[in-house]
Scaffold this motif. Structure first.
Motif, PDB file in Angstrom:
ATOM      1  N   VAL A 232       4.051   7.589   7.754  1.00 42.22           N
ATOM      2  CA  VAL A 232       4.047   6.495   6.779  1.00 42.22           C
ATOM      3  C   VAL A 232       4.566   7.022   5.448  1.00 42.22           C
ATOM      4  CG1 VAL A 232       2.561   4.949   5.438  1.00 42.22           C
ATOM      5  CG2 VAL A 232       2.145   5.249   7.867  1.00 42.22           C
ATOM      6  N   PRO A 233       5.399   6.235   4.731  1.00 44.75           N
ATOM      7  CA  PRO A 233       5.822   6.647   3.386  1.00 44.75           C
ATOM      8  C   PRO A 233       4.639   6.538   2.414  1.00 44.75           C
ATOM      9  CG  PRO A 233       7.244   4.905   4.280  1.00 44.75           C
ATOM     10  CD  PRO A 233       6.032   4.972   5.142  1.00 44.75           C
ATOM     11  N   VAL A 234       4.042   7.662   2.083  1.00 49.47           N
ATOM     12  CA  VAL A 234       2.867   7.695   1.208  1.00 49.47           C
ATOM     13  C   VAL A 234       3.311   7.902  -0.236  1.00 49.47           C
ATOM     14  CG1 VAL A 234       0.717   8.921   0.705  1.00 49.47           C
ATOM     15  CG2 VAL A 234       1.442   8.602   3.076  1.00 49.47           C
ATOM     16  N   PRO A 235       2.801   7.123  -1.188  1.00 50.98           N
ATOM     17  CA  PRO A 235       3.197   7.314  -2.590  1.00 50.98           C
ATOM     18  C   PRO A 235       2.766   8.680  -3.110  1.00 50.98           C
ATOM     19  CG  PRO A 235       1.363   5.786  -2.434  1.00 50.98           C
ATOM     20  CD  PRO A 235       1.813   6.024  -1.036  1.00 50.98           C
ATOM     21  N   ALA A 236       3.308   9.053  -4.247  1.00 50.78           N
ATOM     22  CA  ALA A 236       3.049  10.382  -4.804  1.00 50.78           C
ATOM     23  C   ALA A 236       1.690  10.473  -5.486  1.00 50.78           C
ATOM     24  CB  ALA A 236       4.154  10.758  -5.790  1.00 50.78           C
ATOM     25  N   GLU A 237       1.053   9.323  -5.706  1.00 52.14           N
ATOM     26  CA  GLU A 237      -0.231   9.319  -6.396  1.00 52.14           C
ATOM     27  C   GLU A 237      -1.087   8.186  -5.853  1.00 52.14           C
ATOM     28  OE1 GLU A 237       0.749   8.560 -10.461  1.00 52.14           O
ATOM     29  OE2 GLU A 237       1.419   6.516 -10.057  1.00 52.14           O
ATOM     30  N   ASN A 238      -2.409   8.315  -6.058  1.00 53.15           N
ATOM     31  CA  ASN A 238      -3.296   7.217  -5.715  1.00 53.15           C
ATOM     32  C   ASN A 238      -2.909   6.002  -6.559  1.00 53.15           C
ATOM     33  OD1 ASN A 238      -4.718   9.095  -4.164  1.00 53.15           O
ATOM     34  ND2 ASN A 238      -6.217   9.480  -5.773  1.00 53.15           N
ATOM     35  N   ARG A 239      -2.912   4.817  -5.940  1.00 59.54           N
ATOM     36  CA  ARG A 239      -2.543   3.610  -6.685  1.00 59.54           C
ATOM     37  C   ARG A 239      -3.103   2.374  -6.014  1.00 59.54           C
ATOM     38  NH1 ARG A 239       3.913   3.162  -6.060  1.00 59.54           N
ATOM     39  NH2 ARG A 239       3.679   5.062  -7.296  1.00 59.54           N
ATOM     40  N   VAL A 240      -3.257   1.305  -6.804  1.00 55.87           N
ATOM     41  CA  VAL A 240      -3.630  -0.005  -6.276  1.00 55.87           C
ATOM     42  C   VAL A 240      -2.366  -0.842  -6.144  1.00 55.87           C
ATOM     43  CG1 VAL A 240      -4.964  -2.118  -6.679  1.00 55.87           C
ATOM     44  CG2 VAL A 240      -5.922   0.102  -7.327  1.00 55.87           C
ATOM     45  N   VAL A 241      -2.259  -1.578  -5.044  1.00 56.43           N
ATOM     46  CA  VAL A 241      -1.115  -2.459  -4.823  1.00 56.43           C
ATOM     47  C   VAL A 241      -1.606  -3.852  -4.461  1.00 56.43           C
ATOM     48  CG1 VAL A 241       0.425  -0.603  -4.079  1.00 56.43           C
ATOM     49  CG2 VAL A 241      -0.929  -1.828  -2.372  1.00 56.43           C
ATOM     50  N   SER A 242      -0.790  -4.854  -4.764  1.00 59.49           N
ATOM     51  CA  SER A 242      -1.042  -6.220  -4.314  1.00 59.49           C
ATOM     52  C   SER A 242      -0.583  -6.344  -2.866  1.00 59.49           C
ATOM     53  CB  SER A 242      -0.267  -7.213  -5.185  1.00 59.49           C
ATOM     54  OG  SER A 242      -0.653  -7.116  -6.531  1.00 59.49           O
ATOM     55  N   VAL A 243      -1.382  -7.006  -2.052  1.00 62.55           N
ATOM     56  CA  VAL A 243      -1.084  -7.115  -0.619  1.00 62.55           C
ATOM     57  C   VAL A 243      -0.659  -8.546  -0.308  1.00 62.55           C
ATOM     58  CG1 VAL A 243      -1.974  -6.876   1.718  1.00 62.55           C
ATOM     59  CG2 VAL A 243      -2.685  -5.263  -0.063  1.00 62.55           C
ATOM     60  N   GLU A 244       0.553  -8.696   0.203  1.00 61.82           N
ATOM     61  CA  GLU A 244       1.089 -10.013   0.520  1.00 61.82           C
ATOM     62  C   GLU A 244       0.360 -10.614   1.725  1.00 61.82           C
ATOM     63  OE1 GLU A 244       5.128  -8.994   1.237  1.00 61.82           O
ATOM     64  OE2 GLU A 244       4.769  -8.256   3.263  1.00 61.82           O
ATOM     65  N   PRO A 245       0.355 -11.955   1.858  1.00 61.82           N
ATOM     66  CA  PRO A 245      -0.368 -12.605   2.958  1.00 61.82           C
ATOM     67  C   PRO A 245       0.034 -12.098   4.337  1.00 61.82           C
ATOM     68  CG  PRO A 245       0.240 -14.227   1.318  1.00 61.82           C
ATOM     69  CD  PRO A 245       0.899 -12.950   0.894  1.00 61.82           C
ATOM     70  N   LEU A 246       1.325 -11.794   4.543  1.00 59.89           N
ATOM     71  CA  LEU A 246       1.752 -11.294   5.844  1.00 59.89           C
ATOM     72  C   LEU A 246       1.037 -10.002   6.199  1.00 59.89           C
ATOM     73  CD1 LEU A 246       3.556 -11.170   8.351  1.00 59.89           C
ATOM     74  CD2 LEU A 246       5.324 -10.098   6.921  1.00 59.89           C
ATOM     75  N   VAL A 247       0.957  -9.073   5.252  1.00 56.86           N
ATOM     76  CA  VAL A 247       0.287  -7.795   5.522  1.00 56.86           C
ATOM     77  C   VAL A 247      -1.211  -7.995   5.676  1.00 56.86           C
ATOM     78  CG1 VAL A 247      -0.148  -5.462   4.640  1.00 56.86           C
ATOM     79  CG2 VAL A 247       2.122  -6.486   4.404  1.00 56.86           C
ATOM     80  N   ASP A 248      -1.790  -8.942   4.924  1.00 58.27           N
ATOM     81  CA  ASP A 248      -3.194  -9.321   5.134  1.00 58.27           C
ATOM     82  C   ASP A 248      -3.454  -9.623   6.613  1.00 58.27           C
ATOM     83  OD1 ASP A 248      -4.449  -9.162   2.663  1.00 58.27           O
ATOM     84  OD2 ASP A 248      -4.038 -11.222   2.110  1.00 58.27           O
ATOM     85  N   GLU A 249      -2.621 -10.493   7.177  1.00 60.36           N
ATOM     86  CA  GLU A 249      -2.814 -10.929   8.560  1.00 60.36           C
ATOM     87  C   GLU A 249      -2.518  -9.816   9.562  1.00 60.36           C
ATOM     88  OE1 GLU A 249      -4.198 -13.749   9.489  1.00 60.36           O
ATOM     89  OE2 GLU A 249      -4.434 -14.230   7.374  1.00 60.36           O
TER      90      GLU A 249
END
Length: 249
Positions: free
Chosen positions: A88-105
């Motif tokens: 998985v492409p992991v970001p370089a730092e801990n972070r919060v992201v907004s999750v789109e409805p498609l990924v929710d499901e």
């Protein structure tokens, strides 16, 4: 979630669901990267470097080996994607992201089969779609970096303990044994924010925790240092794009 040995799981990516009436998970780390998605409640994650607050339809990336503590004041439902870093492409730092409805499901569906699925079946293809979508999720301004300098950390700790205190930097710096000018410079150097920006972000994150626990907007505004509720709502909306009432619908 049934207890399983995470280190014994063979799949490079899998999703597990958990529900807690309240949460105070002690300091721990995982060898895999984690993408902790919140579907209900508000989750707070702390490390020695900062804090990340995760409301519904958001997720926090935690790097492999990151020592952290997770808490929630009220019931919280999470779906955590565990991933080997070469999968998985992991970001370089801990972070919060907004999750789109498609990924929710998709996360909801993946949690149904968990860590035990065939490598060449439809479950694996669903996981592949999730992995493809993760890098596209937008970063959310729901974190705060702690300063490292011990003198400045004293100021930060004082504000963490009493976010409503109205002391100006001159007063707080004197109590920490540093000049206001040095404190101001170090806040920017070590956190990327001015002192005023840092305190405002701290108040915002604490407000999110308490609003997510069911406290009223008026009570929260006063608790984090706003005498004028309208000012608090304006700052909240400017930072997060919605009023507190609409944000937690």
């Amino acid at each position: 979630m049934d207890l399983i040995d995470l280190n014994a799981v063979q799949r490079p990516v899998f999703v597990l669901a958990e529900r807690h009436d309240a949460l105070d998970k002690p300091w721990h780390a995982q060898r895999r990267a984690q993408f902790v998605h919140v579907s209900e409640g508000v989750l707070t994650v702390r490390t020695d470097r900062g804090v990340w607050v995760v409301p519904p339809h958001h997720a926090v990336w935690l790097l492999p080996g990151a020592l952290h503590r997770a808490t929630s004041l009220n019931p919280v439902v999470t779906r955590t994607l565990y991933a080997d870093t070469d999968a998985v492409p992991v970001p370089a730092e801990n972070r919060v992201v907004s999750v789109e409805p498609l990924v929710d499901e998709l996360l909801l569906a993946a949690a149904q089969f968990g860590a035990d699925y065939p490598a060449d079946g439809p479950e694996s293809r669903l996981i592949d779609v999730i992995v493809d979508r993760l890098p596209l999720l937008a970063k959310a301004p729901l974190s705060l970096q702690y300063p490292r300098d011990r003198r400045i950390l004293r100021i930060a700790d004082a504000l963490l303990a009493h976010p409503a205190q109205s002391g100006v930097l001159d007063e707080l710096a004197a109590g920490a044994g540093v000049t206001a000018r040095t404190a101001a410079r170090l806040f920017v150097k070590e956190t990327g924010l001015t002192f005023g920006q840092w305190r405002q972000q701290l108040r915002l994150l604490i407000a999110l925790e308490r609003l997510g626990a069911g406290a009223s907007v008026t009570r929260v505004a006063l608790d984090v240092g706003y005498n004028d509720v309208s000012s608090f709502i304006a700052v909240f909306k400017d930072s997060l794009g919605e009023t507190p009432a609409r944000y937690f619908r």
